[in-house]
Scaffold this motif. Sequence first.
Motif, PDB file in Angstrom:
ATOM      1  N   VAL A 467     -12.520  41.431  -2.573  1.00 21.05           N
ATOM      2  CA  VAL A 467     -13.130  41.876  -3.831  1.00 21.05           C
ATOM      3  C   VAL A 467     -12.126  41.778  -4.964  1.00 21.05           C
ATOM      4  O   VAL A 467     -12.432  41.283  -6.064  1.00 21.05           O
ATOM      5  CB  VAL A 467     -13.654  43.321  -3.694  1.00 21.05           C
ATOM      6  N   GLU A 468     -10.913  42.231  -4.704  1.00 21.60           N
ATOM      7  CA  GLU A 468      -9.874  42.225  -5.740  1.00 21.60           C
ATOM      8  C   GLU A 468      -9.515  40.806  -6.165  1.00 21.60           C
ATOM      9  O   GLU A 468      -9.342  40.521  -7.359  1.00 21.60           O
ATOM     10  CB  GLU A 468      -8.631  42.948  -5.217  1.00 21.60           C
ATOM     11  N   VAL A 469      -9.407  39.894  -5.204  1.00 23.88           N
ATOM     12  CA  VAL A 469      -9.033  38.519  -5.515  1.00 23.88           C
ATOM     13  C   VAL A 469     -10.123  37.823  -6.324  1.00 23.88           C
ATOM     14  O   VAL A 469      -9.829  37.122  -7.307  1.00 23.88           O
ATOM     15  CB  VAL A 469      -8.726  37.735  -4.218  1.00 23.88           C
ATOM     16  N   ILE A 470     -11.391  38.014  -5.931  1.00 33.52           N
ATOM     17  CA  ILE A 470     -12.481  37.400  -6.703  1.00 33.52           C
ATOM     18  C   ILE A 470     -12.517  37.960  -8.120  1.00 33.52           C
ATOM     19  O   ILE A 470     -12.760  37.215  -9.090  1.00 33.52           O
ATOM     20  CB  ILE A 470     -13.830  37.611  -5.986  1.00 33.52           C
ATOM     21  N   ASP A 471     -12.248  39.245  -8.275  1.00 30.48           N
ATOM     22  CA  ASP A 471     -12.181  39.824  -9.620  1.00 30.48           C
ATOM     23  C   ASP A 471     -11.076  39.166 -10.442  1.00 30.48           C
ATOM     24  O   ASP A 471     -11.256  38.879 -11.641  1.00 30.48           O
ATOM     25  CB  ASP A 471     -11.931  41.336  -9.539  1.00 30.48           C
ATOM     26  N   ARG A 472      -9.929  38.884  -9.813  1.00 29.94           N
ATOM     27  CA  ARG A 472      -8.827  38.255 -10.556  1.00 29.94           C
ATOM     28  C   ARG A 472      -9.166  36.810 -10.921  1.00 29.94           C
ATOM     29  O   ARG A 472      -8.757  36.321 -11.978  1.00 29.94           O
ATOM     30  CB  ARG A 472      -7.536  38.318  -9.737  1.00 29.94           C
ATOM     31  N   ILE A 473      -9.925  36.138 -10.044  1.00 26.62           N
ATOM     32  CA  ILE A 473     -10.344  34.766 -10.367  1.00 26.62           C
ATOM     33  C   ILE A 473     -11.236  34.758 -11.598  1.00 26.62           C
ATOM     34  O   ILE A 473     -11.039  33.965 -12.537  1.00 26.62           O
ATOM     35  CB  ILE A 473     -11.076  34.126  -9.169  1.00 26.62           C
ATOM     36  N   GLN A 486      -5.050  32.296  -7.330  1.00 27.32           N
ATOM     37  CA  GLN A 486      -5.944  33.269  -6.699  1.00 27.32           C
ATOM     38  C   GLN A 486      -6.995  32.585  -5.824  1.00 27.32           C
ATOM     39  O   GLN A 486      -7.394  33.116  -4.774  1.00 27.32           O
ATOM     40  CB  GLN A 486      -6.612  34.142  -7.765  1.00 27.32           C
ATOM     41  N   VAL A 487      -7.437  31.394  -6.240  1.00 24.57           N
ATOM     42  CA  VAL A 487      -8.374  30.640  -5.422  1.00 24.57           C
ATOM     43  C   VAL A 487      -7.726  30.256  -4.092  1.00 24.57           C
ATOM     44  O   VAL A 487      -8.334  30.375  -3.017  1.00 24.57           O
ATOM     45  CB  VAL A 487      -8.871  29.378  -6.161  1.00 24.57           C
ATOM     46  N   THR A 488      -6.463  29.803  -4.154  1.00 25.33           N
ATOM     47  CA  THR A 488      -5.727  29.479  -2.925  1.00 25.33           C
ATOM     48  C   THR A 488      -5.586  30.712  -2.047  1.00 25.33           C
ATOM     49  O   THR A 488      -5.762  30.644  -0.817  1.00 25.33           O
ATOM     50  CB  THR A 488      -4.332  28.918  -3.275  1.00 25.33           C
ATOM     51  N   LEU A 489      -5.294  31.847  -2.667  1.00 27.93           N
ATOM     52  CA  LEU A 489      -5.158  33.094  -1.922  1.00 27.93           C
ATOM     53  C   LEU A 489      -6.488  33.483  -1.265  1.00 27.93           C
ATOM     54  O   LEU A 489      -6.520  33.945  -0.118  1.00 27.93           O
ATOM     55  CB  LEU A 489      -4.679  34.210  -2.858  1.00 27.93           C
ATOM     56  N   LEU A 490      -7.595  33.282  -1.993  1.00 27.18           N
ATOM     57  CA  LEU A 490      -8.905  33.620  -1.449  1.00 27.18           C
ATOM     58  C   LEU A 490      -9.224  32.762  -0.229  1.00 27.18           C
ATOM     59  O   LEU A 490      -9.740  33.270   0.786  1.00 27.18           O
ATOM     60  CB  LEU A 490      -9.985  33.438  -2.529  1.00 27.18           C
ATOM     61  N   ARG A 491      -8.911  31.483  -0.303  1.00 31.62           N
ATOM     62  CA  ARG A 491      -9.163  30.605   0.835  1.00 31.62           C
ATOM     63  C   ARG A 491      -8.314  31.017   2.040  1.00 31.62           C
ATOM     64  O   ARG A 491      -8.797  31.016   3.180  1.00 31.62           O
ATOM     65  CB  ARG A 491      -8.894  29.146   0.454  1.00 31.62           C
ATOM     66  N   ASP A 492      -7.063  31.369   1.803  1.00 31.04           N
ATOM     67  CA  ASP A 492      -6.198  31.824   2.899  1.00 31.04           C
ATOM     68  C   ASP A 492      -6.729  33.113   3.511  1.00 31.04           C
ATOM     69  O   ASP A 492      -6.719  33.294   4.736  1.00 31.04           O
ATOM     70  CB  ASP A 492      -4.771  32.042   2.391  1.00 31.04           C
TER      71      ASP A 492
END
Length: 526
Positions: A467-473, A486-492
């Motif tokens: 949730v936090e990562v998508i909010d940052r994206i 952040q997109v790379t982080l979300l995929r990981d």
Amino acid sequence: MNPSLNAFTVYVPRDSAALAVGANAVADALCAQALAHGATLALVRNGSRGLLWLETLVEVVTPQGRVAYGPVGPEDVPALWPALVADAAGTPPAHPLRQGTTDLIPYLALQERLTFHRVGVTDPLSLDDYAAHGGWAGLRAAVGLDRAAILHEVTHSGLRGRGGAAFPAGIKWKTVAHAATAPGAIKYVVCNADEGDSGTFADRMLMEGDPYLLIEGMAIAALAVGATEGYVYVRSEYPHAVATLTEAVERAKAAGWIGGDVSGSGRAFHLHVRMGAGSYVCGEETAMLESLEGKRGIVRAKPPLPALEGLFGQPTVINNVLTFAAVPTILARGAEFYRGYGVGRSTGTLPFQIAGNVKQGGLVERAFGLTLRELLFDFGGGTASGRPVKAVQVGGPLGTYVPESQWDVPLDYEAYAAIGAVVGHGGLVVHDDTADMAGLARYAMEFCALESCGKCTPCRIGSTRGVEVIDRITLNRDQPVVRDQQVTLLRDLCETMVGGSLCAMGGMTPFPVLSALNHYPADFGL
């Protein structure tokens, strides 16, 4: 009134979807009209036909068969009454709510109803009605066979679990049948009726509209594996299904179809209905077993498999409603008949459920192999808003969002697995072109965070971080460097959840997230 028209039969659904739009008030209004006109009205409360946009769907018995009117509200009944009388007398009237002969309505006529062929046709609690429409034929056939023969029919039919994993039912049953037990121990048959996926309602419709079919399927499973006890775990949000199924179990027991002597076989099968704990994760089979045992519904580690050590540590068959409900047809008409439907390893039919932003929402039972485009437009009629369809989530809240480029892929387990999607329970949720796919991806992570049992770290912590990562994206759409990091982080993070979660709750939550990200990058500012 002409004496020949003084008595006729009308069907009004008792299904929850119909009740929600005033079916009881419609039934009361019809009874009031009959009283006012001195007519004898035989009012049958049936299940829903599944044409949910036409509920309340009122049917009148005519010389040409049952004729449907809908959607009917209680305020429509006084003006509708003369039309019903005319139709019952064989004089079809012109009426704006008249849909014609029910079975010839295209939405129904184009279906291939095996599991749902009685739903909406019969009185759900009438044992006579059930038997008159082919009920108990499968159980009678099973009683005349030994366990190996029953298992052969189910296995050869190709029936697979009508849930997320689509595991072959016959193999699971064989595992339970051959499992060793301690002296005095028993085996169980458990039905997972905790239908919690968004856009799904087939289990509820069947339990409310044809409960004896589920009972019959579970009794056949019990004969096949040597089980003597069974449980149906029904989600707490389905009070009408619980009440109907509980009454049906008592009536089936009193008639000798289940209980101490199943259909005269000399074998016992005692069936119980239990209400769920109100938790989505209890739809996972081991969390459901924990809940049935009176514990907190959290996921068990596997192995051991429930087929070997399930309910109370004993060998247990676990299938969902639609899987058990397919079994009577297989035993009654043969495995080859059932294999005649579907494609490849996806045999038989699946009751697809169309919901969301759709013009004609409802249930469509068809053989595997039709396409999403057919369901969306030939049956669903496009969106309710009239805008273009943007995405369809297939397989519940953990299913993928399927873009238009994949709407012509055949709906079967292998074809959908090849594109990284799941058929699941057959639920479809339609979104038009105003949908925010980044917001829907965030919702998937938030849903997982709320519903996680908390036992494993990838699901418990990963969903919150998601949730936090998508909010940052979305907050950094105009800062490409930060956004892309952040997109790379979300995929990981999604990769970790898929590979490290204990069950499908965390393991599948990335499916809607990644499908939204891959197919609708503009919604993420990419």
